[in-house]
Scaffold this active site. Structure first.
Site, short mmCIF file in Angstrom:
data_model
loop_
_atom_site.label_atom_id
_atom_site.label_comp_id
_atom_site.label_asym_id
_atom_site.label_seq_id
_atom_site.Cartn_x
_atom_site.Cartn_y
_atom_site.Cartn_z
N GLN A 109 0.67 -0.97 0.41
CA GLN A 109 -0.44 0.26 -0.16
C GLN A 109 0.87 1.25 0.53
O GLN A 109 0.84 2.29 0.41
CB GLN A 109 -1.22 0.11 1.16
CG GLN A 109 -2.40 -1.13 1.24
CD GLN A 109 -2.97 -0.53 0.21
OE1 GLN A 109 -3.52 0.06 -0.45
NE2 GLN A 109 -3.94 -1.71 -0.21
N SER A 110 2.25 1.33 -0.37
CA SER A 110 2.76 2.36 -0.71
C SER A 110 2.23 3.79 -1.41
O SER A 110 1.91 3.41 -2.73
CB SER A 110 3.56 1.78 -1.53
OG SER A 110 5.18 3.40 -1.20
N ASN A 111 2.06 5.08 -0.62
CA ASN A 111 1.99 6.17 -1.74
C ASN A 111 2.78 6.41 -2.32
O ASN A 111 2.42 6.82 -3.23
CB ASN A 111 1.64 6.92 -0.07
CG ASN A 111 0.60 6.61 0.42
OD1 ASN A 111 -0.87 6.32 0.37
ND2 ASN A 111 0.28 6.78 1.71
N VAL B 162 4.58 4.57 -4.36
CA VAL B 162 4.52 4.15 -5.16
C VAL B 162 4.02 4.00 -6.15
O VAL B 162 4.12 4.40 -7.40
CB VAL B 162 4.82 2.27 -5.47
CG1 VAL B 162 4.27 1.94 -5.83
CG2 VAL B 162 6.14 1.48 -4.54
#
Ligand SMILES: *Cc1c(COP(=O)(O)O)cnc(C)c1O
Length: 348
Positions: free
Chosen positions: A80-82, A84
């Site tokens: 859930q990386s913002n 990325v």
């Protein structure tokens, strides 16, 4: 204080952000807590694929990538990386290929964590998504993927965790200048600036920018990924490297880096009750959506500090909203659990 003294024009940069982002007063949260005077810097509104703090870093990182003639951006993060998601969005906008390496870091995710939120958006943005188990040496994985792409004749540009190297950190050196100018226009001087502290570029950039502009504002980081001591070292090392990078002559005073990890809970991205409460409070009092992994925990810290008198009541405290709301949709089960009711209005 001269706000023009800090000139970053010599560093390559591309325009990705809707800036300046708004600086807004939060009257209802301020009143409810009985002070301090709370402001929010809306860096969730930077634009590019739902925005967030990484867009500011990507202005400088992708500026350098284009200058180097790169045609393929590679980065890494949790599912859930913002960071990325914003990198995938910026790369798409610039017509660059993008490979993202995603680590299964969360031990016990909601079903939605694996496919909704940022995962869905990465897919829509056309990123090439590759996966690694939790505990992988992700920096090594980044270099491996980069070497494979080079061997195929591509020109990769590698972006480390959260875009937090001195180049990316310039985004928040610049943001410090923007914030001070806005506060000046609104006739106040920020006493404290509160921010979630993860890969450290946001906090380190603010620290360096404020020092370079001789501001008296204190930056208080709330750690969201690791304990206080290692996080403090991480911020201090990156701030020192960034200060050298921009040629800031004087040493940063040790007290310029302040980190508290009391609201980290059980670890990175693992929900805490205080986080869920903070997300609900701010939603109901200000109509403002925080995120479950970063701003929710930093706001839990701010609220608790306000309640326990760790701020002066007349202080001006600016909360940096670093974005991340796409992550809300990866925590549907957690966030929709019934919570004790909060009263949102003082009795009439
Ligand atoms: C990455 C991120 C942070 C942390 O910023 P760092 O520069 O990595 O410390 C805070 N909030 C959100 C929403 C983020 O995505």
């Amino acid at each position: 204080m001269s706000l023009d003294r800090l000139n970053l024009d010599r560093f390559p940069r591309i325009d990705l952000c809707h800036a300046p982002t708004p600086l807004e007063f939060m009257p209802r949260l301020t009143e409810h807590l009985g002070g301090p005077r709370l402001w929010v810097k809306r860096d969730d509104c930077t634009g590019t694929a739902l925005g967030g703090n990484k867009a500011r870093k990507l202005e400088f990182l992708l500026g350098e990538a284009l200058q180097q003639g790169a045609n393929h951006i590679v980065t890494l993060g949790a599912l859930q990386s913002n960071h990325v998601r914003q990198t995938a969005g910026a790369a798409a906008r610039l017509g660059l290929a993008c490979t993202v390496i995603l680590e299964h870091r969360h031990p016990d995710p909601d079903a939605d964590y694996l496919r909704n939120g940022n995962m869905l958006l990465d897919l829509l943005l056309g990123a090439n998504m590759v996966f690694r188990p939790g505990g992988t040496n992700m920096l090594a994985a980044l270099h491996e993927v980069g070497a494979e792409l080079s061997a195929q004749g591509q020109r990769p540009y590698l972006i480390p965790t959260g875009g937090s190297n001195p180049v990316g950190t310039l985004g928040y050196v610049k943001a410090a200048q923007e914030l001070l100018q806005q506060a000046k226009d609104k006739n106040f001087v920020p006493d404290q600036i509160v921010v979630a502290s993860g890969s450290a570029g946001t906090q380190a950039g603010l620290v360096v920018g404020l020092a370079a502009l001789a501001s008296t504002a204190v930056v208080q980081g709330f750690a969201v990924s690791q304990a206080e001591h290692p996080q403090h070292q991480r911020v201090a090392a990156l701030a020192a490297a960034t200060a050298r990078f921009i040629g800031h002559e004087s040493e940063l005073p040790p007290q310029a880096v302040r980190v508290n990890a009391d609201y980290l809970g059980k670890g990175y991205s693992i929900p805490s009750e205080a986080m869920v409460d903070a997300v609900q409070w701010v939603a109901r009092l200000e109509g403002l959506l925080l995120d479950p992994v970063y701003t929710g925990k930093a706001m839990a810290g701010l609220i608790d500090w306000a309640r326990t008198g760790r701020f002066r009541r007349d202080e001006n405290v600016v909360f940096i909203h670093t974005g991340g709301q796409a992550g809300l949709f990866g925590f549907c089960d957690t966030l929709s659990q019934p919570r004790p009711a909060i009263t949102t209005n003082k009795a009439a």
